[in-house]
Motif scaffolding. Structure first.
Motif, short mmCIF file in Angstrom:
data_model
loop_
_atom_site.label_atom_id
_atom_site.label_comp_id
_atom_site.label_asym_id
_atom_site.label_seq_id
_atom_site.Cartn_x
_atom_site.Cartn_y
_atom_site.Cartn_z
N SER A 80 46.12 36.83 39.41
CA SER A 80 45.66 38.19 39.14
C SER A 80 44.96 38.73 40.37
O SER A 80 43.98 38.14 40.85
N LEU A 81 45.45 39.84 40.89
CA LEU A 81 44.87 40.40 42.11
C LEU A 81 43.50 41.00 41.83
O LEU A 81 43.32 41.76 40.88
N GLU A 82 42.54 40.65 42.69
CA GLU A 82 41.17 41.12 42.52
C GLU A 82 40.71 42.07 43.62
O GLU A 82 39.96 43.01 43.36
N LYS A 83 41.17 41.84 44.87
CA LYS A 83 40.69 42.67 45.98
C LYS A 83 41.73 42.75 47.08
O LYS A 83 42.64 41.93 47.16
N VAL A 84 41.56 43.76 47.94
CA VAL A 84 42.32 43.91 49.17
C VAL A 84 41.33 43.86 50.32
O VAL A 84 40.31 44.56 50.31
N ARG A 98 45.81 49.51 45.77
CA ARG A 98 44.57 49.81 45.04
C ARG A 98 44.84 50.59 43.76
O ARG A 98 44.30 50.27 42.70
N LYS A 99 45.69 51.60 43.85
CA LYS A 99 45.98 52.42 42.69
C LYS A 99 46.78 51.66 41.64
O LYS A 99 46.54 51.79 40.43
N GLU A 100 47.78 50.86 42.08
CA GLU A 100 48.63 50.16 41.12
C GLU A 100 47.87 49.06 40.39
O GLU A 100 48.04 48.89 39.17
N PHE A 101 47.03 48.33 41.11
CA PHE A 101 46.36 47.17 40.51
C PHE A 101 44.92 47.46 40.09
O PHE A 101 44.29 46.60 39.45
N GLY A 102 44.39 48.60 40.47
CA GLY A 102 43.02 48.93 40.11
C GLY A 102 42.00 48.02 40.78
O GLY A 102 41.03 47.60 40.14
N VAL A 103 42.22 47.73 42.07
CA VAL A 103 41.33 46.81 42.79
C VAL A 103 40.72 47.53 43.98
O VAL A 103 41.28 48.50 44.50
N PRO A 104 39.56 47.07 44.45
CA PRO A 104 38.91 47.72 45.60
C PRO A 104 39.48 47.25 46.93
O PRO A 104 40.02 46.15 47.05
N ILE A 105 39.31 48.10 47.94
CA ILE A 105 39.65 47.79 49.33
C ILE A 105 38.35 47.54 50.08
O ILE A 105 37.44 48.38 50.06
N GLU A 106 38.28 46.41 50.77
CA GLU A 106 37.10 46.09 51.57
C GLU A 106 37.54 45.87 53.03
O GLU A 106 38.42 45.07 53.30
N GLY A 107 36.89 46.58 53.95
CA GLY A 107 37.23 46.52 55.36
C GLY A 107 38.16 47.67 55.73
O GLY A 107 38.68 48.37 54.88
#
Length: 214
Positions: free
Chosen positions: A48-52, A69-78
């Motif tokens: 399960s993807l948690e972050k980018v 980010r939009k498809e999986f509802g996960v945050p982008i860091e960096g």
């Protein structure tokens, strides 16, 4: 933690899928494109993807980040904030190079030297390593002795410095003063091409070898 490497985009950029085996959670480092292939790889791994996480703002490393980010509802860091101007140029850069269209975006979190990022039960250190781009960061997992260096360092070579706000001396300093102290045993995943170790590059990489700087 385990890592799977999936080259994406016509530039064959190494997108890394980091997996916390204890929790089944995952993070993507530098999803530059080919989202259907990334989705399939995540499904095949059963995670399960948690972050980018993004090392820098060049299109082959980040053009698909906002789509993910939009498809999986996960945050982008960096990356670090000095690369904002690269991300702001994504619409023009993708048009000019024939990449699928991508909008400019804002990461959920800009990173600074000394920060950490985490997913599942895994934590990676953040090192600001400018030179290829001014806001380039490297992610280092202390426990498995593995670094994700983007386009700072390659097997036998180093990142280009002829792009806007690139600087050769700064890049050499980042490699020798920020990466080498992590240890010769540290393996690294570059932005393109095969993996290597810092120890191997200190001996064999003519751009940054110890012999060159004696």
């Amino acid at each position: 933690m385990k890592c799977a490497i999936l080259p994406v985009t016509p530039y064959q950029q190494n997108c890394s899928i980091l997996v916390c085996e204890e929790t089944g959670r995952a993070a993507l480092v530098d999803p530059g494109g080919d989202v259907p292939r990334l989705r399939a790889a995540l499904e095949q791994l059963g995670v399960s993807l948690e972050k980018v996480f993004l090392t820098h703002g060049h299109l082959d490393h980040c053009a698909a980040a906002d789509e993910v980010r939009k498809e999986f509802g996960v945050p982008i860091e960096g990356p670090q904030r000095e690369d904002k101007f690269w991300i702001d140029q994504l619409p023009e850069a993708t048009r000019r190079t024939g990449f699928p269209p991508a909008d400019a975006f804002e990461p959920d979190r800009w990173l600074e030297d000394g920060d950490t990022v985490s997913f599942g039960k895994q934590t990676l250190q953040v090192l600001h390593c400018p030179g290829h781009t001014p806001g380039h960061v490297v992610f280092f997992h202390v426990g498995v002795r593995l670094a994700f260096v983007g386009d700072v360092l390659f097997q036998g070579s180093i990142g280009r410095t002829d792009f806007p706000r690139g600087d050769f001396a700064t890049l050499i300093h980042s490699i020798r003063e920020r990466l080498w102290p992590l240890g010769d045993d540290v393996a690294f995943v570059p932005g393109h091409g095969p993996t290597s170790t810092f120890g191997h590059e200190r001996v064999h990489n003519s751009f940054v070898s110890d012999a060159r700087f004696r």
